[in-house]
Design a protein around this motif. Structure first.
Motif, PDB file in Angstrom:
ATOM      1  N   ILE A 154      52.250  49.316  38.710  1.00 34.25           N
ATOM      2  CA  ILE A 154      51.674  48.184  39.774  1.00 34.25           C
ATOM      3  C   ILE A 154      51.283  48.912  41.114  1.00 34.25           C
ATOM      4  O   ILE A 154      50.090  48.414  41.625  1.00 34.25           O
ATOM      5  CB  ILE A 154      52.518  47.024  39.794  1.00 34.25           C
ATOM      6  CG1 ILE A 154      51.358  45.773  40.551  1.00 34.25           C
ATOM      7  CG2 ILE A 154      53.692  47.254  40.793  1.00 34.25           C
ATOM      8  CD1 ILE A 154      52.048  44.408  40.257  1.00 34.25           C
ATOM      9  N   LEU A 200      48.028  41.002  42.163  1.00 30.70           N
ATOM     10  CA  LEU A 200      48.054  41.373  41.051  1.00 30.70           C
ATOM     11  C   LEU A 200      49.118  40.182  40.271  1.00 30.70           C
ATOM     12  O   LEU A 200      48.667  39.803  39.039  1.00 30.70           O
ATOM     13  CB  LEU A 200      48.385  42.696  40.578  1.00 30.70           C
ATOM     14  CG  LEU A 200      47.477  43.866  41.357  1.00 30.70           C
ATOM     15  CD1 LEU A 200      48.022  45.105  41.635  1.00 30.70           C
ATOM     16  CD2 LEU A 200      45.972  43.706  40.269  1.00 30.70           C
ATOM     17  N   VAL A 241      44.950  39.199  33.793  1.00 31.17           N
ATOM     18  CA  VAL A 241      45.539  40.468  33.298  1.00 31.17           C
ATOM     19  C   VAL A 241      46.993  40.547  32.866  1.00 31.17           C
ATOM     20  O   VAL A 241      47.888  40.089  33.623  1.00 31.17           O
ATOM     21  CB  VAL A 241      45.285  41.618  34.128  1.00 31.17           C
ATOM     22  CG1 VAL A 241      45.652  42.887  33.846  1.00 31.17           C
ATOM     23  CG2 VAL A 241      43.864  41.677  34.822  1.00 31.17           C
ATOM     24  N   ARG A 253      56.059  46.487  35.231  1.00 33.45           N
ATOM     25  CA  ARG A 253      54.735  46.473  34.555  1.00 33.45           C
ATOM     26  C   ARG A 253      54.005  47.540  34.428  1.00 33.45           C
ATOM     27  O   ARG A 253      54.126  48.516  35.316  1.00 33.45           O
ATOM     28  CB  ARG A 253      53.647  45.553  35.634  1.00 33.45           C
ATOM     29  CG  ARG A 253      54.032  43.983  35.653  1.00 33.45           C
ATOM     30  CD  ARG A 253      53.312  43.355  36.807  1.00 33.45           C
ATOM     31  NE  ARG A 253      53.741  41.860  36.727  1.00 33.45           N
ATOM     32  CZ  ARG A 253      54.620  41.246  37.126  1.00 33.45           C
ATOM     33  NH1 ARG A 253      55.618  41.952  37.957  1.00 33.45           N
ATOM     34  NH2 ARG A 253      54.887  39.980  37.140  1.00 33.45           N
ATOM     35  N   PRO A 273      49.637  42.978  31.815  1.00 34.59           N
ATOM     36  CA  PRO A 273      50.060  44.350  31.503  1.00 34.59           C
ATOM     37  C   PRO A 273      51.301  44.337  30.517  1.00 34.59           C
ATOM     38  O   PRO A 273      52.377  43.502  30.237  1.00 34.59           O
ATOM     39  CB  PRO A 273      50.640  44.620  32.966  1.00 34.59           C
ATOM     40  CG  PRO A 273      51.028  43.520  33.498  1.00 34.59           C
ATOM     41  CD  PRO A 273      50.058  42.421  32.992  1.00 34.59           C
ATOM     42  N   ASP A 333      42.848  47.615  31.765  1.00 30.44           N
ATOM     43  CA  ASP A 333      43.391  46.755  32.404  1.00 30.44           C
ATOM     44  C   ASP A 333      42.797  47.002  33.787  1.00 30.44           C
ATOM     45  O   ASP A 333      42.184  46.215  34.730  1.00 30.44           O
ATOM     46  CB  ASP A 333      44.856  46.754  32.589  1.00 30.44           C
ATOM     47  CG  ASP A 333      45.492  46.089  31.421  1.00 30.44           C
ATOM     48  OD1 ASP A 333      45.081  45.202  30.817  1.00 30.44           O
ATOM     49  OD2 ASP A 333      46.724  46.501  31.194  1.00 30.44           O
ATOM     50  N   LEU A 334      42.752  48.444  34.353  1.00 30.63           N
ATOM     51  CA  LEU A 334      42.253  48.909  35.519  1.00 30.63           C
ATOM     52  C   LEU A 334      40.622  48.499  35.335  1.00 30.63           C
ATOM     53  O   LEU A 334      40.309  47.973  36.442  1.00 30.63           O
ATOM     54  CB  LEU A 334      42.268  50.341  35.371  1.00 30.63           C
ATOM     55  CG  LEU A 334      41.643  50.886  36.810  1.00 30.63           C
ATOM     56  CD1 LEU A 334      42.263  50.386  37.949  1.00 30.63           C
ATOM     57  CD2 LEU A 334      41.942  52.324  36.816  1.00 30.63           C
ATOM     58  N   ARG A 388      49.279  55.166  31.715  1.00 29.85           N
ATOM     59  CA  ARG A 388      49.560  53.842  32.005  1.00 29.85           C
ATOM     60  C   ARG A 388      49.842  53.968  33.540  1.00 29.85           C
ATOM     61  O   ARG A 388      50.157  55.032  34.012  1.00 29.85           O
ATOM     62  CB  ARG A 388      50.858  53.539  31.339  1.00 29.85           C
ATOM     63  CG  ARG A 388      50.835  53.588  29.749  1.00 29.85           C
ATOM     64  CD  ARG A 388      50.169  52.577  29.097  1.00 29.85           C
ATOM     65  NE  ARG A 388      49.793  52.865  27.623  1.00 29.85           N
ATOM     66  CZ  ARG A 388      50.758  52.566  26.779  1.00 29.85           C
ATOM     67  NH1 ARG A 388      51.968  52.203  27.112  1.00 29.85           N
ATOM     68  NH2 ARG A 388      50.512  52.757  25.557  1.00 29.85           N
ATOM     69  N   GLN A 444      48.168  37.235  37.239  1.00 33.25           N
ATOM     70  CA  GLN A 444      48.964  37.474  35.966  1.00 33.25           C
ATOM     71  C   GLN A 444      49.342  35.955  35.739  1.00 33.25           C
ATOM     72  O   GLN A 444      49.244  35.242  34.635  1.00 33.25           O
ATOM     73  CB  GLN A 444      49.916  38.462  35.697  1.00 33.25           C
ATOM     74  CG  GLN A 444      50.579  38.399  34.332  1.00 33.25           C
ATOM     75  CD  GLN A 444      51.796  39.435  34.525  1.00 33.25           C
ATOM     76  OE1 GLN A 444      51.780  40.322  35.313  1.00 33.25           O
ATOM     77  NE2 GLN A 444      52.526  39.345  33.283  1.00 33.25           N
ATOM     78  N   ILE A 485      48.043  51.061  40.626  1.00 33.53           N
ATOM     79  CA  ILE A 485      46.974  50.188  40.656  1.00 33.53           C
ATOM     80  C   ILE A 485      46.516  49.463  41.872  1.00 33.53           C
ATOM     81  O   ILE A 485      45.518  49.399  42.342  1.00 33.53           O
ATOM     82  CB  ILE A 485      47.287  48.627  39.623  1.00 33.53           C
ATOM     83  CG1 ILE A 485      47.264  49.361  38.179  1.00 33.53           C
ATOM     84  CG2 ILE A 485      46.055  47.717  39.784  1.00 33.53           C
ATOM     85  CD1 ILE A 485      45.987  49.781  37.296  1.00 33.53           C
ATOM     86  N   TYR A 507      49.988  49.156  33.233  1.00 27.53           N
ATOM     87  CA  TYR A 507      48.603  48.746  33.125  1.00 27.53           C
ATOM     88  C   TYR A 507      47.691  49.699  32.295  1.00 27.53           C
ATOM     89  O   TYR A 507      48.171  51.214  32.752  1.00 27.53           O
ATOM     90  CB  TYR A 507      47.993  48.366  34.459  1.00 27.53           C
ATOM     91  CG  TYR A 507      48.353  47.129  35.423  1.00 27.53           C
ATOM     92  CD1 TYR A 507      48.004  45.954  35.361  1.00 27.53           C
ATOM     93  CD2 TYR A 507      49.785  47.396  36.090  1.00 27.53           C
ATOM     94  CE1 TYR A 507      48.296  44.729  36.061  1.00 27.53           C
ATOM     95  CE2 TYR A 507      49.939  46.304  36.703  1.00 27.53           C
ATOM     96  CZ  TYR A 507      49.486  44.942  36.690  1.00 27.53           C
ATOM     97  OH  TYR A 507      50.087  43.952  37.248  1.00 27.53           O
ATOM     98  N   THR A 508      47.134  49.441  31.500  1.00 30.03           N
ATOM     99  CA  THR A 508      46.159  50.496  30.643  1.00 30.03           C
ATOM    100  C   THR A 508      45.071  50.756  31.414  1.00 30.03           C
ATOM    101  O   THR A 508      44.611  50.007  32.599  1.00 30.03           O
ATOM    102  CB  THR A 508      45.938  49.877  29.463  1.00 30.03           C
ATOM    103  OG1 THR A 508      44.922  48.842  29.619  1.00 30.03           O
ATOM    104  CG2 THR A 508      47.026  49.651  28.790  1.00 30.03           C
TER     105      THR A 508
END
Length: 268
Positions: free
Chosen positions: A10, A24, A34, A44, A36, A50-51, A7, A28, A13, A46-47
């Motif tokens: 933010i 980002l 996306v 948040r 998250p 998501d990336l 994970r 959303q 990412i 992100y997986t």
């Protein structure tokens, strides 16, 4: 979902993709692109999927696709494969209309929106360059007024963005020097991109004399030197000597790098 799956916060990412956190969040909230996961404290996460989705979004933006149309492209391979590269974002025509009317309010809102919703590299190539190119073809009177309005509003919002993105409490250990006239839009974009990348930078705008530049600022780890114009031989010599002495601690913009290459070729 595998609980052992990596994970990303933010900020991670942002570091991996170059997309600032405010963008980002806008993707959303406004476009539902996306979604998250959230920690118990609301942060948040992100997986890997998501990336990859964010990288795909970037690829569409690089083609000049408006952020508002990306969701349909993500959902339809048929549509996405038919999209041609565009030289500019759709928002360019809207802002050119606003500039033609000298509508400061609309110009202000559009610039604020674009800077929030797109990475700066897209803003420069698909927004700023087409706008300045279009303005250049106008007669002198309208050209002067529209350029002044765009420049004023754009630098205003870059300043706000830089203030928001700058890391508070961090030592300002890097220096950027603009050798062009003060208020050069591309110099400000260069500076803002450094901030977007997480650098802590002091910006000196419109520096004309460089003789003491590399001797009186020894407290800085790195010095970025920017110019879009041809430089006097003496100025270029100073930069070349400093880079030979300091190596990667002296970094130059693409135009200066080109001038240095040409000079090196002429010498050899």
């Amino acid at each position: 979902m595998d609980c052992n799956e990596k994970r990303y916060a933010i900020r991670e990412i942002a570091d991996l993709t170059g997309i600032k956190p405010v963008t980002l969040r806008a993707w959303q909230r406004r476009y539902n692109l996306v979604q998250p996961l959230r920690t118990e404290k609301g942060h948040r996460l992100y997986t890997a999927d998501d990336l990859e989705k964010i990288k795909t979004i970037q690829s569409w933006l690089n083609k000049g696709v408006s952020i508002g149309k990306v969701k349909s492209l993500l959902e339809s391979e048929v549509v996405s494969s038919a999209v041609e590269d565009a030289n500019q974002l759709e928002e360019v025509s809207d802002i050119l209309d606003a500039l033609a009317d000298l509508d400061g309010g609309k110009t202000d809102r559009l610039i604020a929106m674009v800077l929030k919703e797109y990475p700066l590299i897209i803003v420069e190539s698909k927004f700023v360059i087409p706008i300045l190119g279009a303005i250049q073809f106008l007669k002198l009177g309208p050209r002067t007024l529209q350029f002044a309005l765009f420049k004023t509003m754009f630098i205003k919002h870059l300043t706000l963005m830089v203030t928001s993105e700058s890391k508070r409490g961090h030592r300002l250990d890097k220096l950027m020097v603009n050798l062009d006239e003060a208020g050069n839009i591309y110099a400000w974009l260069y500076y803002a991109q450094l901030i977007e990348q997480g650098e802590s930078v002091v910006f000196l705008d419109g520096v004309e004399e460089t003789s003491a530049l590399f001797t009186d600022v020894t407290q800085y780890q790195t010095i970025y030197v920017f110019a879009q114009k041809s430089l006097p031989e003496k100025q270029l010599d100073t930069i070349v000597e400093a880079q030979q002495r300091e190596g990667n601690n002296i970094r130059v913009s693409p135009v200066i790098a080109h001038l240095m290459d040409v000079r090196k070729g002429a010498v050899s």
